[in-house]
Motif scaffolding. Structure first.
Motif, mmCIF file in Angstrom:
data_model
loop_
_atom_site.group_PDB
_atom_site.id
_atom_site.type_symbol
_atom_site.label_atom_id
_atom_site.label_comp_id
_atom_site.label_asym_id
_atom_site.label_seq_id
_atom_site.Cartn_x
_atom_site.Cartn_y
_atom_site.Cartn_z
ATOM 1 N N GLY A 357 0.771 -1.120 0.224
ATOM 2 C CA GLY A 357 0.126 0.004 0.008
ATOM 3 C C GLY A 357 0.877 1.288 -0.041
ATOM 4 O O GLY A 357 2.116 1.120 -0.061
ATOM 5 N N PRO A 358 0.242 2.489 -0.202
ATOM 6 C CA PRO A 358 -1.149 2.604 -0.007
ATOM 7 C C PRO A 358 -1.595 2.368 -1.527
ATOM 8 O O PRO A 358 -1.043 2.462 -2.413
ATOM 9 N N ILE A 359 -2.815 1.678 -1.422
ATOM 10 C CA ILE A 359 -3.420 1.394 -3.094
ATOM 11 C C ILE A 359 -4.479 2.633 -3.410
ATOM 12 O O ILE A 359 -4.595 3.440 -2.592
ATOM 13 N N GLU A 360 -4.466 2.731 -4.749
ATOM 14 C CA GLU A 360 -5.578 3.527 -5.303
ATOM 15 C C GLU A 360 -6.753 3.061 -4.893
ATOM 16 O O GLU A 360 -7.296 2.011 -5.203
ATOM 17 N N PRO A 361 -7.808 3.778 -4.272
ATOM 18 C CA PRO A 361 -8.893 3.492 -4.223
ATOM 19 C C PRO A 361 -9.816 3.069 -5.578
ATOM 20 O O PRO A 361 -9.649 3.786 -6.581
ATOM 21 N N ALA A 362 -10.571 1.862 -5.535
ATOM 22 C CA ALA A 362 -11.415 1.583 -6.531
ATOM 23 C C ALA A 362 -12.671 2.121 -6.758
ATOM 24 O O ALA A 362 -13.115 2.884 -5.575
ATOM 25 N N ASP A 363 -13.158 1.918 -7.947
ATOM 26 C CA ASP A 363 -14.609 2.638 -7.989
ATOM 27 C C ASP A 363 -15.545 1.523 -7.684
ATOM 28 O O ASP A 363 -15.415 0.271 -8.150
ATOM 29 N N LEU A 364 -16.006 1.725 -6.621
ATOM 30 C CA LEU A 364 -17.060 0.864 -6.188
ATOM 31 C C LEU A 364 -18.567 1.265 -6.487
ATOM 32 O O LEU A 364 -18.709 2.508 -6.246
ATOM 33 N N SER A 365 -19.328 0.283 -6.428
ATOM 34 C CA SER A 365 -20.639 0.668 -6.709
ATOM 35 C C SER A 365 -21.585 0.985 -5.397
ATOM 36 O O SER A 365 -21.235 0.276 -4.367
ATOM 37 N N PRO A 366 -22.278 1.913 -5.350
ATOM 38 C CA PRO A 366 -22.970 2.245 -3.974
ATOM 39 C C PRO A 366 -23.625 1.088 -3.371
ATOM 40 O O PRO A 366 -23.542 1.060 -2.108
#
Ligand code: GLU
Length: 444
Positions: A357-366
């Motif tokens: 880490g740190p990791i890039e935050p992923a696109d998560l669905s709501p």
């Protein structure tokens, strides 16, 4: 008879992939027969030969794992060529010729214009002593030709091409020495092959007609010739002799993350009837090496095939073999977790960044957010000492009814920032409890 081969590059540039293939086959054939593999530096052309190229040739062979059993160089052997040349002259097998390049060119054009093959007419052989003296008086220094024996048929059984036959009458007496006294490669090569007790000459098919004349030189020097294997040339993926191939060398392959084992495995087999296989150890390649399995059609060199083979090689490499090239902290468990996802060893650093880490935050669905909140709570409670991934997913499956992609993908995305990657069961213990909890919390 000890099988002895030689790789004989001219140090006028770096080795390209075709040269590397020739070197490899010489090495493999020698190893397959418990013989010797020699490196011969063909540096008779002193103006074009450079020491830095000699060094890069040695380094390239070492990188491929082709260790020569001895090394010679032509520039150290001029006295020897002189002595053997004197024998040819005394026997009438070498003769001085005085034509200028322009005169020779004109002769060729006249013959071609009449639809005849441009064979040298041996005018120099017919010169009288007085005519020769006249040329010398004019300040013309002769170049020297080897006199082919027109009555001695030229035949050999080529290990790749099968029976070969040349009619000496249809060939020009080759120039072996220039007017400035320097040597063309043809004759020194024969002297060396005799002195180094070469039993097999393995080289590209562009040398076939050289071999025809060299066979007569062996005979003229009273020696039995070695066996010859002339390999079909290498072509690019498009099936053509490409300029690109001529510029691809070890530097390029190293920079592209290609392992020497991959290049060896590919070059050992393309152009043969055997399949290309990802051998990390060359032993099976050597054991099966046989010129009879080489075809006469050009061998196709495909960089995409090399990249695929390279990945399959990387997937087999043990931690000890790669440890020095991995980022600090990568353990043998980490290497084994990451390895199946690599196309090259350098890519290990990317996955190591995902672990550390740190990791890039992923696109998560709501709709995944409440699920990840639940995952964060569950992750705080499971036993991390054994198999946290199965503990986590097992508990979440029971609690939420999610399964398959709906269960695994949001977790992977939250924990690694990526949709694909190494087996999570192996990766999660490396990421560790604290970082995993933090990533899940950040994602909820
Ligand atoms: N120096 C020559 C070349 O580079 C060697 C050919 C041979 O193997 O005899 O083509």
């Amino acid at each position: 008879m000890t099988v002895t081969t030689r790789f004989a590059p001219s140090p006028t540039g770096t080795l390209h992939v075709g040269n590397l293939r020739t070197a490899l086959h010489n090495w493999m054939f020698a190893r397959a027969h418990g013989g010797r593999f020699l490196l011969r530096i063909d540096d008779t052309d002193r103006a074009r030969s450079e020491e830095r190229h000699v060094e890069s040739i040695r380094a390239d062979l070492a990188w491929l794992g082709l260790v020569p059993d001895g090394e010679g160089r032509q520039s150290a052997r001029f006295d020897r060529y002189e002595a053997r040349f004197a024998e040819l002259v005394a026997a009438g097998r070498a003769y001085p010729a005085y034509e200028t390049a322009q005169e020779l060119d004109l002769k060729r054009k006249v013959l071609l214009g009449r639809g005849l093959p441009p064979v040298y007419d041996r005018a120099a052989l017919a010169l009288s002593d007085a005519e020769r003296a006249a040329f010398e008086a004019e300040g013309r220094a002769p170049h020297w030709r080897f006199r082919l024996d027109h009555d001695l048929p030229i035949e050999w059984d080529d290990l790749v091409r099968g029976p070969q036959r040349f009619e000496p009458k249809t060939m020009s007496d080759p120039v072996i020495r220039r007017a400035d006294g320097s040597w063309l490669y043809l004759f020194p090569s024969v002297v060396d092959d005799i002195d180094m007790a070469i039993t097999h000459v393995v080289r590209g098919e562009d040398h076939v007609s050289n071999t025809a004349t060299q066979l007569q030189m062996f005979a003229a020097l009273g020696s039995n010739p070695p066996a010859f294997a002339h390999e079909a040339l290498l072509v690019g993926n498009e099936g053509k002799l490409s300029k690109r191939l001529g510029s691809l060398g070890v530097d390029h392959f190293r920079q592209s993350g290609i392992e020497p084992q991959a290049l060896v495995a590919l070059l050992a087999r393309i152009g043969t009837s055997d399949p290309v296989e990802p051998h990390v150890d060359p032993a099976p390649l050597i054991a099966g090496f046989d010129f009879a399995r080489f075809g006469r059609a050009p061998a196709r060199f495909d960089e995409a095939e090399l990249a695929q083979l390279n990945a399959r090689i990387v997937h087999q490499l043990g931690f000890d073999a790669v440890a020095q090239r991995l980022p600090d902290g990568v353990t043998s468990e980490a290497w084994e977790a990451i390895r199946p996802n690599l196309a090259s060893i350098a890519e290990a650093a990317d996955w190591w960044r995902v672990v550390e880490g740190p990791i890039e935050p992923a696109d998560l669905s709501p709709e995944d957010r409440p699920f990840l909140a639940q995952a964060a709570e569950t992750a705080a409670q499971i036993d991390w000492s054994a198999d946290p991934w199965h503990a986590l997913t097992g508990a979440l499956k029971g609690a939420t009814g999610r399964k398959g992609k709906a269960l695994f993908l949001p977790l992977r995305l939250a924990l690694t920032g990526r949709e694909h990657g190494p087996d999570m069961a192996r990766l999660l213990p490396l990421i560790g409890r604290d970082a995993a909890l933090a990533r899940l919390q950040a994602a909820r």
